[in-house]
Design an enzyme around this catalytic site. Sequence first.
Site, PDB file in Angstrom:
ATOM      1  N   HIS A 248       3.383   1.327  -3.533  1.00  0.00           N
ATOM      2  CA  HIS A 248       2.595   1.647  -2.333  1.00  0.00           C
ATOM      3  C   HIS A 248       3.554   1.635  -1.137  1.00  0.00           C
ATOM      4  O   HIS A 248       4.558   0.918  -1.164  1.00  0.00           O
ATOM      5  CB  HIS A 248       1.539   0.546  -2.184  1.00  0.00           C
TER       6      HIS A 248
ATOM      7  N   ASP B 241       3.717  -7.470  -5.788  1.00  0.00           N
ATOM      8  CA  ASP B 241       2.634  -6.971  -4.947  1.00  0.00           C
ATOM      9  C   ASP B 241       1.362  -7.017  -5.793  1.00  0.00           C
ATOM     10  O   ASP B 241       1.151  -6.182  -6.670  1.00  0.00           O
ATOM     11  CB  ASP B 241       2.974  -5.539  -4.502  1.00  0.00           C
TER      12      ASP B 241
ATOM     13  N   GLN C  22      -3.567  -4.975  -6.042  1.00  0.00           N
ATOM     14  CA  GLN C  22      -4.537  -4.398  -6.980  1.00  0.00           C
ATOM     15  C   GLN C  22      -4.821  -5.306  -8.166  1.00  0.00           C
ATOM     16  O   GLN C  22      -5.884  -5.189  -8.787  1.00  0.00           O
ATOM     17  CB  GLN C  22      -4.035  -3.040  -7.494  1.00  0.00           C
TER      18      GLN C  22
ATOM     19  N   LYS D  93      -9.801  -6.617  -1.067  1.00  0.00           N
ATOM     20  CA  LYS D  93      -9.916  -5.999  -2.401  1.00  0.00           C
ATOM     21  C   LYS D  93     -10.447  -7.007  -3.414  1.00  0.00           C
ATOM     22  O   LYS D  93     -10.635  -6.689  -4.577  1.00  0.00           O
ATOM     23  CB  LYS D  93      -8.551  -5.484  -2.850  1.00  0.00           C
TER      24      LYS D  93
ATOM     25  N   CYS E 168      -1.446   6.302  -0.114  1.00  0.00           N
ATOM     26  CA  CYS E 168      -0.314   5.561   0.456  1.00  0.00           C
ATOM     27  C   CYS E 168       0.781   5.387  -0.592  1.00  0.00           C
ATOM     28  O   CYS E 168       1.431   4.326  -0.665  1.00  0.00           O
ATOM     29  CB  CYS E 168      -0.742   4.208   1.023  1.00  0.00           C
TER      30      CYS E 168
HETATM   31  N1  C6P Z   1      -4.100   0.083  -1.175  1.00  0.00           N
HETATM   32  C1  C6P Z   1      -5.635   1.902  -1.667  1.00  0.00           C
HETATM   33  O1  C6P Z   1      -6.591   2.646  -1.400  1.00  0.00           O
HETATM   34  P1  C6P Z   1      -3.417  -3.900   2.635  1.00  0.00           P
HETATM   35  O2  C6P Z   1      -3.664  -2.577   3.308  1.00  0.00           O
HETATM   36  O3  C6P Z   1      -2.361  -4.704   3.331  1.00  0.00           O
HETATM   37  O4  C6P Z   1      -4.664  -4.668   2.370  1.00  0.00           O
HETATM   38  O5  C6P Z   1      -2.870  -3.553   1.164  1.00  0.00           O
HETATM   39  C2  C6P Z   1      -1.745  -2.716   1.040  1.00  0.00           C
HETATM   40  C3  C6P Z   1      -1.491  -2.402  -0.382  1.00  0.00           C
HETATM   41  C4  C6P Z   1      -0.342  -2.883  -0.967  1.00  0.00           C
HETATM   42  N2  C6P Z   1      -0.082  -2.665  -2.266  1.00  0.00           N
HETATM   43  C5  C6P Z   1      -0.926  -1.989  -3.059  1.00  0.00           C
HETATM   44  C6  C6P Z   1      -0.602  -1.811  -4.496  1.00  0.00           C
HETATM   45  C7  C6P Z   1      -2.108  -1.476  -2.520  1.00  0.00           C
HETATM   46  O6  C6P Z   1      -2.941  -0.803  -3.311  1.00  0.00           O
HETATM   47  C8  C6P Z   1      -2.391  -1.663  -1.144  1.00  0.00           C
HETATM   48  C9  C6P Z   1      -3.612  -1.049  -0.528  1.00  0.00           C
HETATM   49  C10 C6P Z   1      -5.326   0.747  -0.750  1.00  0.00           C
HETATM   50  O7  C6P Z   1      -4.957   2.075  -2.671  1.00  0.00           O
HETATM   51  C11 C6P Z   1      -5.323   1.158   0.689  1.00  0.00           C
HETATM   52  S1  C6P Z   1      -4.019   2.253   1.063  1.00  0.00           S
END
Ligand code: C6P
Length: 407
Positions: free
Chosen positions: A124, A201, A204, A227, A365
Amino acid sequence: MTNFPVEKIRADFPILAEKIRNKPLVYLDNAATCQKPQAVIDSIVHLYSHDYANVHRGVHTLSVRSTDKFEGARTKIKDFINAASEKEIIFVRGATEAINLVAQTYGKTNIKPGDEIIITAMEHHSNIVPWQMLCQQTGAILKVAPINLLGELIFDEFEKLISDKTRLVSVVHMSNALGTINPVKKIIAAAHANNIPVLLDGAQSTPHMTVDVQDLDCDFYVFSGHKLYAPSGIGVLYGKQALLEAMPPYQGGGDMIRKVTFAETEYNVLPYKFEAGTPAIAEVVGLGAAIDYLNGIGMDKIAAYEAELLAYATEKALQIKGLRIIGEAEHKGAILSFVLNKIHPHDVGTMLDSLGIAVRAGHHCAMPVMDFFNVPATARASFAMYNTKEEIDVLMNGIESLIEVFG
Ligand code: C6P
């Protein structure tokens, strides 16, 4: 899974009763953010109605109550990911902020010109851009381990990138664009054999599986509350205590200090050293309530049920002519990214919305992943524990009808 109480769980999520465009909502955008159970909503309403004040600052009753709830949530999170101590649980805004924190504190302290940081080709943007920024600041080099056409990390190639210049490996546990679950234990073992710390990370992975940071032996683990059935604006950085102790603070301000004079400042102990300013109090309490809720169901049961949903959806999707699944890793979480012949993913998203079905359409993203698969974007159905096979049927029928009309 006949005994998974999905109907009971659905009843706990008020928004699932919404009608969208006069159709029952089919919410399949859980990887972007998932919906909140009444228990989480109630925990926030209760805090603001009865217990709310600033934390760590007052001796008055409300401040003590608020602090107890806030710190109680930290303990729940520690137990949820099996960290060794509350000192290792740092509250941040989300996974993004957690990675930036590590880059700007651990990274700036330990990474020098010519050093290397390894990520993968399925990251991401949140696990790419902070490292690019750090590389610009320090003169370090970002190395990218490749993936294959199934969307799996090519482990041998990853291993070949490890050298005596590698200072950090930062890898997604479960890809948001492909669903791939990475062999993180193997990655960590390979990195640790060379004394290289590993950040995972977990944005997910945390909602879909049991995460045990001590068993994984990762050095940093990051995730976002929103999430994980909790409010937005709250996330967690887990770090091994010794690493966190050695890192400088990220931001300066209230609560992260022990003593301040104009000459110098003595920083607070962990975890407060990294928590400058009034924190997201209600959001933390909501995250604690979400964890109670998940524990009540059981992460292993959730993982088994979602695996069944994914298998069902994949089997149905493979029967649709003109549908290509993007991300076919052997080990996958409950994400189905796809493209349709001749229909742009954004149009797929808009047309499915007219049927009450929420999917995400776009690059998720993860633009380098789109480039790798040579697609401008994908449509992505991402499942949660409250989704059903009937909803997957609605999605598949919706896709079939789009293809009939537009394909
Ligand atoms: N992915 C998606 O629709 P934040 O925005 O900080 O809560 O999470 C960022 C992030 C980091 N790593 C991974 C693997 C992610 O999937 C995400 C967020 C969302 O896939 C929003 S772009």
